[in-house]
Motif scaffolding. Sequence first.
Motif, mmCIF file in Angstrom:
data_model
loop_
_atom_site.group_PDB
_atom_site.id
_atom_site.type_symbol
_atom_site.label_atom_id
_atom_site.label_comp_id
_atom_site.label_asym_id
_atom_site.label_seq_id
_atom_site.Cartn_x
_atom_site.Cartn_y
_atom_site.Cartn_z
ATOM 1 N N ASP A 114 0.862 -1.228 0.069
ATOM 2 C CA ASP A 114 -0.152 -0.119 -0.079
ATOM 3 C C ASP A 114 0.636 1.224 -0.130
ATOM 4 N N GLU A 115 1.886 1.308 0.976
ATOM 5 C CA GLU A 115 2.640 2.456 0.919
ATOM 6 C C GLU A 115 3.348 2.670 -0.383
ATOM 7 N N GLY A 116 3.998 1.587 -1.036
ATOM 8 C CA GLY A 116 4.634 1.754 -2.300
ATOM 9 C C GLY A 116 3.702 2.240 -3.299
ATOM 10 N N LEU A 117 2.656 1.751 -3.263
ATOM 11 C CA LEU A 117 1.588 2.162 -4.389
ATOM 12 C C LEU A 117 1.145 3.744 -3.985
ATOM 13 N N ASP A 118 1.137 4.184 -2.682
ATOM 14 C CA ASP A 118 0.855 5.474 -2.504
ATOM 15 C C ASP A 118 1.956 6.397 -2.929
ATOM 16 N N VAL A 119 3.219 5.974 -2.923
ATOM 17 C CA VAL A 119 4.241 7.010 -3.398
ATOM 18 C C VAL A 119 4.347 6.912 -4.970
ATOM 19 N N LEU A 120 3.952 5.548 -5.497
ATOM 20 C CA LEU A 120 4.146 5.482 -7.020
ATOM 21 C C LEU A 120 3.057 6.375 -7.744
ATOM 22 N N THR A 121 1.838 6.485 -7.173
ATOM 23 C CA THR A 121 0.736 6.888 -7.714
ATOM 24 C C THR A 121 0.425 8.200 -7.281
ATOM 25 N N SER A 122 1.442 9.017 -6.461
ATOM 26 C CA SER A 122 1.023 10.497 -5.999
ATOM 27 C C SER A 122 1.430 11.415 -7.185
ATOM 28 N N PRO A 123 0.748 12.562 -7.261
ATOM 29 C CA PRO A 123 0.962 13.462 -8.284
ATOM 30 C C PRO A 123 2.307 13.954 -8.393
ATOM 31 N N TRP A 124 3.054 13.839 -7.358
ATOM 32 C CA TRP A 124 4.677 14.384 -7.665
ATOM 33 C C TRP A 124 5.257 13.093 -8.281
ATOM 34 N N MET A 125 5.015 12.105 -7.900
ATOM 35 C CA MET A 125 6.277 10.937 -8.467
ATOM 36 C C MET A 125 5.419 10.733 -9.982
ATOM 37 N N GLN A 126 4.089 10.897 -10.161
ATOM 38 C CA GLN A 126 3.521 10.841 -11.905
ATOM 39 C C GLN A 126 4.203 11.922 -12.392
ATOM 40 N N PHE A 127 4.146 13.026 -12.097
ATOM 41 C CA PHE A 127 4.777 14.024 -12.894
ATOM 42 C C PHE A 127 6.424 13.928 -12.896
ATOM 43 N N PHE A 128 7.159 13.701 -11.903
ATOM 44 C CA PHE A 128 8.509 13.380 -11.943
ATOM 45 C C PHE A 128 8.993 12.140 -13.115
ATOM 46 N N LEU A 129 8.180 11.022 -13.036
ATOM 47 C CA LEU A 129 8.442 10.000 -13.915
ATOM 48 C C LEU A 129 8.284 10.346 -15.239
ATOM 49 N N MET A 130 7.302 11.125 -15.884
ATOM 50 C CA MET A 130 6.983 11.448 -17.001
ATOM 51 C C MET A 130 7.487 12.876 -17.529
ATOM 52 N N TYR A 131 8.138 13.604 -16.859
ATOM 53 C CA TYR A 131 8.483 14.847 -17.274
ATOM 54 C C TYR A 131 10.021 14.907 -17.743
ATOM 55 N N ASP A 132 10.106 15.158 -18.936
ATOM 56 C CA ASP A 132 11.387 15.241 -19.993
ATOM 57 C C ASP A 132 12.072 16.614 -19.609
ATOM 58 N N PRO A 133 13.292 16.911 -19.075
ATOM 59 C CA PRO A 133 13.715 18.369 -18.733
ATOM 60 C C PRO A 133 14.242 18.915 -20.014
ATOM 61 N N THR A 134 14.519 18.150 -20.859
ATOM 62 C CA THR A 134 15.220 18.899 -22.060
ATOM 63 C C THR A 134 14.513 19.779 -23.218
ATOM 64 N N PRO A 135 13.102 19.512 -23.347
ATOM 65 C CA PRO A 135 12.457 20.633 -24.143
ATOM 66 C C PRO A 135 12.563 21.741 -23.456
ATOM 67 N N VAL A 136 12.360 21.791 -22.167
ATOM 68 C CA VAL A 136 12.268 23.072 -21.335
ATOM 69 C C VAL A 136 13.789 23.817 -21.393
ATOM 70 N N LEU A 137 14.838 22.939 -21.247
ATOM 71 C CA LEU A 137 16.221 23.490 -21.338
ATOM 72 C C LEU A 137 16.412 23.897 -22.619
ATOM 73 N N ALA A 138 15.942 23.612 -23.576
ATOM 74 C CA ALA A 138 16.155 23.971 -25.276
ATOM 75 C C ALA A 138 15.560 25.356 -25.458
ATOM 76 N N GLN A 139 14.606 25.828 -24.227
ATOM 77 C CA GLN A 139 14.010 27.143 -24.453
ATOM 78 C C GLN A 139 14.601 28.115 -23.512
ATOM 79 N N VAL A 140 15.579 27.656 -22.771
ATOM 80 C CA VAL A 140 16.122 28.657 -21.792
ATOM 81 C C VAL A 140 17.273 29.493 -22.498
ATOM 82 N N HIS A 141 17.289 31.026 -22.186
ATOM 83 C CA HIS A 141 18.173 31.770 -22.999
ATOM 84 C C HIS A 141 19.007 32.483 -22.160
ATOM 85 N N CYS A 142 18.902 32.172 -20.631
ATOM 86 C CA CYS A 142 20.111 32.625 -19.777
ATOM 87 C C CYS A 142 21.178 31.733 -19.759
ATOM 88 N N PRO A 143 22.200 32.078 -19.134
ATOM 89 C CA PRO A 143 23.294 31.453 -18.945
ATOM 90 C C PRO A 143 23.059 30.165 -18.119
#
Length: 301
Positions: A191-220
Amino acid sequence: ISGSGVQDRDSMIMGHKPFLVISDYLTRSGIAVMRFDDRSVGGSVIENIEEITLATSVDFATDVEVMVHAARLHPEIDRRRVGVIGHSEGGLIGPMVAVEDDSLAFVVMLAGPGVPGYELLPVQQALLMQSSGADPARIDEILNASMSLYELIEASASEQELREHMSELVHIQLSIQGLELSEELVEGAIDEGLDVLTSPWMQFFLMYDPTPVLAQVHCPVLAMNGTKDVQVSSRQNLPPIQQAMQETGGDITIVELEGLNHLFQPANTGSVDEYTAIEITIDPIALEVMRDWIVEVTDND
């Protein structure tokens, strides 16, 4: 910007206060620093504590945006030179803030992810187990079970399917540890493992790809990792960060520091168990690299 979990303004972890050390070092070099307590900790009050369970990195990015705005309002701060420094998940959040704020002067990613969580976490698990001397065959068992779960999440699998695979993972973990628990305790672990796995934070973290955002960064951007980091591997994460920004002409500086762990301490194995035993909170070389780079990219005189 702190890493995952609820952190105070010092980012207190295992007897160390890395954000306090960074703040002190940079302040002595003439770089003002604003630190803040995460939601619900220290001086940060939240009326409904349950809201924390619904928050993701996107929500935490809005907190940072507020702090950047506050820094610019300070009469002794040059608003043209305000930037952000993020560690771990904070390194993920920094570029999010940058693409929403064209005036941001810089982003420092300290051990920030460059790949989605479903790619990062299996490597993290393997490196953590290797650093503790685990049997390679057992590592493969854990990784296969974990990756099956991540694939099910991506495929929007049913609760029953997730539970079956979580049960498999828990039983493997218990076997590795040589533990025999009652059925009730095993079900509780599932139950505890499923709670962590299905939490909004983990769901976002698992699927979020940082590279498209990095490609849009203009500052150093300065991306730093230690070669002994077993939580955010430098080999896995630095190359995609560099590639994403270079392909769009971004200003990216990559620094890989030999022998430093996830907290930028000089380490033997990089294992989390070492954090407390290491006297140094942050290696002076890491602090010097960060300071010199910030001074260079904000030299508007």
